[in-house]
Design a protein around this motif. Structure first.
Motif, short mmCIF file in Angstrom:
data_model
loop_
_atom_site.label_atom_id
_atom_site.label_comp_id
_atom_site.label_asym_id
_atom_site.label_seq_id
_atom_site.Cartn_x
_atom_site.Cartn_y
_atom_site.Cartn_z
N GLY A 50 0.75 -0.94 0.48
CA GLY A 50 -0.26 0.06 -0.12
C GLY A 50 0.86 0.84 -0.07
N SER A 51 1.76 1.50 0.78
CA SER A 51 2.92 2.45 0.49
C SER A 51 3.68 2.29 -0.13
N GLY A 52 3.82 1.48 -1.49
CA GLY A 52 4.35 2.00 -2.33
C GLY A 52 3.86 2.46 -3.24
N LEU A 53 2.45 2.01 -3.38
CA LEU A 53 1.31 2.01 -4.46
C LEU A 53 1.00 4.55 -4.58
N GLY A 54 1.01 4.39 -3.13
CA GLY A 54 0.34 5.92 -2.68
C GLY A 54 1.85 6.95 -3.22
N VAL A 55 3.01 6.13 -3.23
CA VAL A 55 3.81 7.78 -3.33
C VAL A 55 4.60 7.32 -5.09
N VAL A 56 4.16 6.44 -5.80
CA VAL A 56 4.36 6.33 -7.74
C VAL A 56 4.64 7.70 -7.78
N GLU A 57 3.35 8.21 -8.42
CA GLU A 57 3.42 9.69 -8.40
C GLU A 57 4.66 10.69 -8.16
N LEU A 58 5.08 10.69 -6.74
CA LEU A 58 5.69 11.23 -6.43
C LEU A 58 6.72 10.40 -6.49
N THR A 59 7.17 9.32 -6.12
CA THR A 59 8.58 8.77 -6.60
C THR A 59 9.20 9.62 -8.33
N THR A 60 8.16 9.57 -9.19
CA THR A 60 8.97 9.35 -10.31
C THR A 60 8.35 11.42 -11.02
N ALA A 61 7.83 11.79 -10.03
CA ALA A 61 8.41 13.72 -10.08
C ALA A 61 9.53 13.97 -9.37
N ILE A 62 9.83 13.19 -7.66
CA ILE A 62 11.05 13.66 -7.34
C ILE A 62 12.72 13.31 -8.51
N HIS A 63 12.10 12.09 -8.75
CA HIS A 63 13.25 11.93 -10.10
C HIS A 63 13.31 12.30 -11.24
N TYR A 64 12.52 12.41 -11.62
CA TYR A 64 11.81 13.38 -12.85
C TYR A 64 12.89 15.28 -12.79
N VAL A 65 12.18 15.75 -11.77
CA VAL A 65 13.20 17.10 -11.31
C VAL A 65 14.26 17.02 -10.64
N PHE A 66 14.82 16.10 -9.40
CA PHE A 66 15.80 16.54 -8.82
C PHE A 66 16.61 15.74 -9.28
N ASP A 67 18.47 15.95 -9.11
CA ASP A 67 19.12 14.96 -10.16
C ASP A 67 20.51 14.19 -9.21
#
Length: 641
Positions: A50-67
């Motif tokens: 459950g916890s991992g599914l809840g951060v899918v978009e957040l994970t994508t966004a963090i790695h997309y934006v930050f270095d």
């Protein structure tokens, strides 16, 4: 259905560098495929879902934006990290999660440069990210520290201790509060996202800084009023007053599943000169998978499951789980004694207290992820005449050791500790193994430390704890099911510091503590077959020791072996000390201690872990025979082969 779903866009992404080549409008598809892959992988391996599914978009966004990995990303708690692992070069191994030789279920430094800090216990991320941020600042090198903290981790005091010390990091520290149970914010929408984007923009931050400089030139009352007005205005619209008082610039709340909201806000935060910054993101555990959304508690941690139906694999009917034996017996104790109460630190079902809470809601306290508070709270209850049971996993009780020493042991308060998950724990690995509790408790004056050999013994020991008012007492027991013996209708009150002999012999004495007793009895059968008469004793108590029983066994047998599911410094050390103090070794006794090795064992099936540690029947037999061969004249012919 295939366990490898079609993921054409995700197939092109091996690392965050690949992710950053995508167009923003492609990220929604990538996140959907990442969620599908996470579900498929955990369906095969089991684990935290459950916890991992809840951060899918957040994970994508963090790695997309930050270095990343130059920007150091710390997940808290670490079981949110499965999508992160898929995006950081480990997708080809994701179906080995929590298996022997496979990927850890948490972040792990030795596994990837994208895991800069191991996080399996909670509430450590802000402190660690602050360390990364300050280290880069002092070295004059680029890179931020990013902490993603959620799943209840903000309930621990350590998070606030770190935030109170974070101001020196400036804009190098970013804290993302993953609020996945609406504990702080109500549902959010477009207006909140719009405001968050505005207040995190460079233009707004620049104007705010200009106004702050202007206000400093005003007389002090006007300066203070201006600052308070700014904080109040944003606090009223966005609820960040607490974080502002701790020195953070607060942004949020925003919808953690809307990439159109997340990306621009995170880009503004990345480029901001203001800092440290806290971004408040609201997510839903189990997002995108119906069964997990409908039952977040049941799909927090799962067995292998059918992806289509959500049905989890069920173990065949068998003996009751140790935690349920404890919880049910504690409820019976509470029926007769209104002073009995129970405390858990965010693990009501894991410790068996969920049923107790249903029966006695006013006497059961879930204090959140706050073990230090739990122990001192229990001490206060005990000092006022209550009989508290503090039910905490062995690995988590480590976090409250000073409170155990200072607030309980020194004051000799009758707090009862139910220590769950004692010994090795299989798939959760080294971070959750209950390896040290006997060592760190039995060294304390005033403590009674027991270990249950089976579920019936746990029943007796729970009852004994309930009746023990002369100081602190602890009972340890393992994860999983009992061995399948009948439970007595009425529990016995055990005599403190007295063990029992379960098998009599003459040559070899095996002194067992805890659930290795079953393996000790198997070893005795093998030794008897080799002509070695063997005694097996269940000592029950690591402190106080049954000195009379130990003295008898050490002086009437050629070789004695202690065995326990704990690290060096536990039962074996105490028996050796007794033997040394009384000169029992001087007569030529062969005494050996068997315990967990001086290593942190990786995850595997428990039986594999214990065999590797030499704590199974074969390991006991080998230790006995090796010891006797040093005095080969006494070894029967059949045992010399």
């Amino acid at each position: 259905m295939s366990d490898t779903p079609a993921t054409p866009l995700l197939d092109t992404v091996s690392t965050p560098a690949d992710l950053r080549t995508l167009k923003p409008e492609q990220l929604r598809q990538l996140a959907d495929e990442l969620r599908t892959e996470t579900i498929a992988a955990v369906g095969m391996t089991g684990g935290h879902l459950g916890s991992g599914l809840g951060v899918v978009e957040l994970t994508t966004a963090i790695h997309y934006v930050f270095d990343t990995p130059r920007d150091r990303l710390v997940w808290d708690v670490g079981h949110q990290c499965y999508p992160h692992k898929i995006l950081t070069g480990r997708r080809d191994r994701i179906r080995t999660l929590r298996q022997g030789g496979g990927l850890s279920g948490f972040t792990k430094r030795s596994e990837s440069e994208y895991d800069p800090f191991g996080a399996a216990h909670s509430s450590t991320s802000i402190s660690a990210a602050l360390g990364f941020a300050i280290a880069n600042k002092l070295a004059g090198t680029p890179g931020k520290g990013i902490a993603v903290i959620g799943d209840g981790a903000m309930s621990a005091g350590m998070a606030y201790e770190a935030m109170n010390n974070a101001e020196q990091a400036g804009n190098r520290l970013v804290v993302i509060l993953n609020d996945n149970d609406m504990s702080i914010a109500p549902p959010v929408g477009g207006l909140s996202a719009y405001l968050s984007r505005i207040v995190s923009s460079r233009e707004f931050l620049g104007l705010r800084e200009l106004m702050k400089k202007f206000a400093r030139k005003l007389p002090r009352p006007f300066h203070t009023a201006a600052r308070k007005t700014d904080e109040f205005a944003r606090g009223m619209t966005m609820g960040g007053t607490l974080f502002e008082e701790l020195g953070f610039y607060y942004v949020g709340p925003i919808d953690g599943h809307n990439l159109d909201h997340l990306i621009p806000v995170l880009e503004n935060v990345r480029d901001a000169e203001e800092g440290p910054i806290l971004v408040h993101v609201v997510t839903k555990k189990g997002k995108g998978y119906g069964p997990a959304e409908a039952a977040a508690d049941k799909y927090h941690g799962v067995q292998k499951f059918d992806v289509i139906t959500g049905a989890q694999a069920k173990a065949p009917p068998g003996p009751p789980q140790y935690q349920n034996v404890f919880g049910q017996q504690l409820a019976k104790e509470a029926e007769r004694d209104p002073t009995i109460c129970a405390i858990t630190a965010a693990m009501p079902s894991g410790t068996g207290l969920d049923k107790f809470a249903q029966a006695f809601p006013d006497r059961c306290f879930d204090v959140g992820i706050a073990e230090q508070h739990a122990v001192t709270f229990a001490a206060g209850l005990a000092a006022q005449g209550m009989r508290p049971f503090c039910a905490i996993y062995s690995t988590f009780l480590q976090r409250a050791y000073d409170q155990v020493v200072h607030d309980v042991a020194i004051q000799n308060l009758p707090v009862r500790f139910a220590i769950d998950r004692a010994g090795l724990v299989g798939a959760d690995g080294a971070t959750h193994a209950g390896s040290f509790d006997v060592t760190y408790l039995a060294t304390l004056p005033n403590f009674v430390v027991m270990a249950a050999a089976d579920e019936a013994e746990l029943l007796h020991m729970t009852h004994t704890c309930a009746l023990h008012d002369s100081g602190p007492i602890a009972v340890r027991y393992p994860r999983g099911a009992g061995i399948g013996i009948d439970l007595p209708e009425q529990p016995q009150r055990l005599e403190i510091g007295k063990g029992r002999v379960v098998r009599e012999g003459k040559t070899v004495a095996i002194l067992s503590l805890g659930t290795r007793l079953e393996e000790a009895l198997k070893a005795a059968e093998q030794l008897e077959a080799k002509g070695l008469s063997t005694t097996v004793a269940d000592l029950r108590f690591a402190k106080p020791l049954d000195e009379a029983l130990i003295r008898r066994l050490l002086t009437t047998h050629e070789v004695a072996v202690t065995i326990e599911e704990g690290a060096v410094g536990g039962l074996g050390a105490h028996v050796l000390t007794l033997a040394s103090d009384e000169g029992l070794i001087d007569g030529g006794l062969k005494l050996r201690t068997m315990r967990l090795p001086d290593t942190f064992q990786d995850q595997d099936k428990p039986e594999v872990q214990y065999a590797a540690a030499g704590l199974d029947a074969d390991g006991i037999v080998t230790t006995v025979l090796t010891t006797l061969r040093h005095n080969s004249a006494t070894v029967p012919e059949g045992a010399r082969a």
